[in-house]
Write an enzyme that holds these catalytic residues in place. Structure first.
Site, PDB file in Angstrom:
ATOM      1  N   HIS A 118       0.872  -1.181   0.000  1.00  0.00           N
ATOM      2  CA  HIS A 118       0.000   0.000   0.000  1.00  0.00           C
ATOM      3  C   HIS A 118       0.911   1.233   0.000  1.00  0.00           C
ATOM      4  O   HIS A 118       2.021   1.179   0.551  1.00  0.00           O
ATOM      5  CB  HIS A 118      -0.831  -0.050   1.284  1.00  0.00           C
ATOM      6  CG  HIS A 118      -1.901   0.979   1.410  1.00  0.00           C
ATOM      7  ND1 HIS A 118      -1.633   2.280   1.761  1.00  0.00           N
ATOM      8  CD2 HIS A 118      -3.236   0.901   1.254  1.00  0.00           C
ATOM      9  CE1 HIS A 118      -2.773   2.954   1.827  1.00  0.00           C
ATOM     10  NE2 HIS A 118      -3.763   2.144   1.519  1.00  0.00           N
ATOM     11  N   ASP A 197       3.551  -4.152   7.982  1.00  0.00           N
ATOM     12  CA  ASP A 197       2.260  -3.467   7.868  1.00  0.00           C
ATOM     13  C   ASP A 197       1.178  -4.537   8.033  1.00  0.00           C
ATOM     14  O   ASP A 197       1.015  -5.409   7.191  1.00  0.00           O
ATOM     15  CB  ASP A 197       2.194  -2.808   6.478  1.00  0.00           C
ATOM     16  CG  ASP A 197       0.822  -2.217   6.190  1.00  0.00           C
ATOM     17  OD1 ASP A 197      -0.104  -2.434   6.973  1.00  0.00           O
ATOM     18  OD2 ASP A 197       0.702  -1.536   5.148  1.00  0.00           O
ATOM     19  N   GLN A 200      -4.093  -5.197   7.060  1.00  0.00           N
ATOM     20  CA  GLN A 200      -5.084  -6.125   6.501  1.00  0.00           C
ATOM     21  C   GLN A 200      -5.084  -7.477   7.192  1.00  0.00           C
ATOM     22  O   GLN A 200      -5.797  -8.389   6.767  1.00  0.00           O
ATOM     23  CB  GLN A 200      -4.832  -6.323   4.994  1.00  0.00           C
ATOM     24  CG  GLN A 200      -5.102  -5.102   4.155  1.00  0.00           C
ATOM     25  CD  GLN A 200      -6.548  -4.608   4.238  1.00  0.00           C
ATOM     26  OE1 GLN A 200      -7.451  -5.317   4.678  1.00  0.00           O
ATOM     27  NE2 GLN A 200      -6.768  -3.377   3.822  1.00  0.00           N
ATOM     28  N   LYS A 223      -9.871  -0.742  10.842  1.00  0.00           N
ATOM     29  CA  LYS A 223      -9.934  -1.982  10.050  1.00  0.00           C
ATOM     30  C   LYS A 223     -10.127  -3.194  10.961  1.00  0.00           C
ATOM     31  O   LYS A 223     -10.065  -4.330  10.521  1.00  0.00           O
ATOM     32  CB  LYS A 223      -8.658  -2.147   9.220  1.00  0.00           C
ATOM     33  CG  LYS A 223      -8.546  -1.094   8.094  1.00  0.00           C
ATOM     34  CD  LYS A 223      -7.377  -1.372   7.196  1.00  0.00           C
ATOM     35  CE  LYS A 223      -6.960  -0.181   6.359  1.00  0.00           C
ATOM     36  NZ  LYS A 223      -7.863   0.115   5.252  1.00  0.00           N
ATOM     37  N   CYS A 365      -4.771   2.363  -3.676  1.00  0.00           N
ATOM     38  CA  CYS A 365      -3.520   2.935  -3.126  1.00  0.00           C
ATOM     39  C   CYS A 365      -2.328   2.018  -3.369  1.00  0.00           C
ATOM     40  O   CYS A 365      -1.433   1.902  -2.507  1.00  0.00           O
ATOM     41  CB  CYS A 365      -3.639   3.246  -1.628  1.00  0.00           C
ATOM     42  SG  CYS A 365      -5.002   4.306  -1.234  1.00  0.00           S
TER      43      CYS A 365
HETATM   44  N1  PLP Z   1      -1.573  -0.623   4.658  1.00  0.00           N
HETATM   45  C1  PLP Z   1      -2.481  -1.412   4.100  1.00  0.00           C
HETATM   46  C2  PLP Z   1      -2.086  -2.792   3.673  1.00  0.00           C
HETATM   47  C3  PLP Z   1      -3.786  -0.958   3.908  1.00  0.00           C
HETATM   48  O1  PLP Z   1      -4.686  -1.743   3.332  1.00  0.00           O
HETATM   49  C4  PLP Z   1      -4.113   0.357   4.337  1.00  0.00           C
HETATM   50  C5  PLP Z   1      -5.468   0.890   4.097  1.00  0.00           C
HETATM   51  O2  PLP Z   1      -6.201   0.437   3.267  1.00  0.00           O
HETATM   52  C6  PLP Z   1      -3.131   1.132   4.938  1.00  0.00           C
HETATM   53  C7  PLP Z   1      -1.862   0.620   5.081  1.00  0.00           C
HETATM   54  C8  PLP Z   1      -3.417   2.530   5.415  1.00  0.00           C
HETATM   55  O3  PLP Z   1      -4.293   2.479   6.504  1.00  0.00           O
HETATM   56  P1  PLP Z   1      -4.866   3.840   7.144  1.00  0.00           P
HETATM   57  O4  PLP Z   1      -5.471   4.600   6.005  1.00  0.00           O
HETATM   58  O5  PLP Z   1      -5.855   3.363   8.138  1.00  0.00           O
HETATM   59  O6  PLP Z   1      -3.722   4.555   7.740  1.00  0.00           O
END
Ligand code: PLP
Length: 408
Positions: A118, A197, A200, A223, A365
């Site tokens: 992401h 990260d 998900q 999430k 993204c």
């Molecule tokens: N990393 C991953 C794998 C994501 O799917 C997302 C959001 O969809 C993020 C980071 C960013 O999360 P946030 O917008 O809650 O900071």
């Protein structure tokens, strides 16, 4: 087996939206009533600031807030609550690590990430490398849609300072073997800092950061059935204790009158200013809620739905559907991104939306990933505990209609 009808009753949105088919939990999960009530209770009954006031209401807020730190630590298998830093979300947590690690970088260092990340776990590293004139390497995918571990192995060497990757891709649904990857990296260079990260993964499978041997782990409250605007950065205590703060303000200082300001110990020195207190207290309730269902039960339920959806989509649309991601269903979580014939994903999502079927369309993204696959956009469905076979049926029925309309 989860009792979906009972679970749906826990989520007020299903009362307001009678025919809702919510297939966008990768963007944000719905919020159960207990979480909404926990935040409301803080706002209505003890909305004092934390770690400052000496009166009972402030002490109650502080106690509840710090109990969530303990709860998060236990939930993710951290060794100490001192390893839990509250942030505003995954993005904030990953940017915070990037700023924290600036002091650790030296000329000649390398930063590695993967093409499936992401933007939140790609751009902070790309920018950090650019600013410090470091080598930035991006690990590609295998043909099977997983990280190319052979290339990763060859890329890690004595210069590797940071490796950042996701536990689960938000587009491919690929579950990365985090423990195996961390072990591999640390065997080559024990000083490499591994950042995971977990946005998900955190509400879809049991997580144990100590078993992973990860140095930093980031995730978002929204999430995992919690509120927006809260998140967590886990950091190994031995590492946190060596890092200077990068944000300055109230709540993180012991003495600011001497020439050298004295800061509190980790994690408080990394939490300047007033946090989202009610949101973090409600995050604790979200963890209780997930644990009342059971992380293994959640994983089993979502896996069964994923296998069924993959099969049904392939049977119904044959060669017209192109499902991206791991060719091994066993290595996938409940995220399925696809293209259908030449129909634009925005058209698919808009028409599904008219039937109150919520899916995501776009790049999610992940521009580097889409470009590497030669794609501009995809349609994405993602499952959670309130989804059922009935949702897959409705999705497929309307997708068939869409195919007929757009192919006329
Ligand atoms: N990393 C991953 C794998 C994501 O799917 C997302 C959001 O969809 C993020 C980071 C960013 O999360 P946030 O917008 O809650 O900071």
């Amino acid at each position: 087996m989860l009792n979906i009808q009972a679970i749906k009753k826990d989520f007020p949105l299903f009362e307001h939206e009678k025919n809702l088919v919510y297939l966008d939990s990768a963007a944000t999960t719905l919020k159960p009533r207990v979480v909404i009530e926990a935040e409301k209770e803080y706002l209505e009954r003890y909305s004092a600031n934390i770690a400052r006031g000496l009166y009972p209401l402030a002490e109650k807020a502080t106690k509840k807030f710090e109990m969530v730190r303990e709860k998060v630590a236990t939930f993710i298998g951290a060794e100490s609550a001192r390893e839990i830093i509250f942030t505003s979300g995954t993005t904030d947590a990953l940017n915070l690590v990037a700023r924290l690690l600036t002091s650790q970088l030296a000329a000649g260092d390398t930063i590695i990430t993967t093409v499936m990340e992401h933007h939140s776990n790609f751009l902070p590293w790309k920018e950090l490398a650019k600013k410090n004139v470091l080598d930035f390497r991006v690990i590609p995918l295998t043909e099977e849609g997983t990280i190319d571990i052979e290339i990763l192995k060859k890329s890690v060497d004595e210069h590797t300072k940071i490796v950042a990757l996701s536990a689960i891709s938000n587009v491919l649904g690929t579950i990365n073997p985090v423990k195996k990857i961390t072990t591999l990296i640390k065997n080559i260079n024990p000083n490499t800092i591994v950042i995971i990260d977990t946005a998900q993964a955190v509400s879809h499978m049991p997580i144990n950061v100590s078993e992973w041997n990860a140095d930093f782990v980031a995730f978002s409250g929204h999430k995992m059935f919690g509120p927006t605007g809260v998140g967590v950065l886990y950091g190994k205590l031995s590492l946190l204790e060596t890092l200077p703060p990068v944000s300055f303000g109230g709540g993180m200082v012991l003495d600011s009158c001497a020439d050298e300001t004295l800061y509190k110990e980790a994690p408080y020195r990394f939490e300047a200013g007033t946090p989202n207190i009610g949101g973090i207290i409600a995050l604790g309730t979200a963890i209780d809620y997930m644990e009342s269902i059971g992380m293994e039960n959640i994983q089993t339920h979502e896996h069964a739905l994923t296998l069924s959806a993959l099969k049904r989509l392939q049977e119904t649309f044959g060669e017209n559907i192109h499902i991206i991601g791991s060719t091994h269903p066993e290595k996938r979580s409940g995220i399925i991104a696809f293209t259908l014939g030449g129909i634009h994903p925005h058209d698919i999502a808009s028409v599904l939306g008219e039937y109150n079927i919520c899916v995501r369309a776009g790049e999610h993204c992940t521009t580097p990933l889409h470009r590497s696959l030669g794609l501009h956009t995809t349609t994405r469905i993602s499952f959670s505990i309130y989804n059922s076979e009935g949702d897959i049926n409705k999705l497929i029925t309307i997708l068939e209609e869409i195919q007929t309309i757009f192919n006329k």
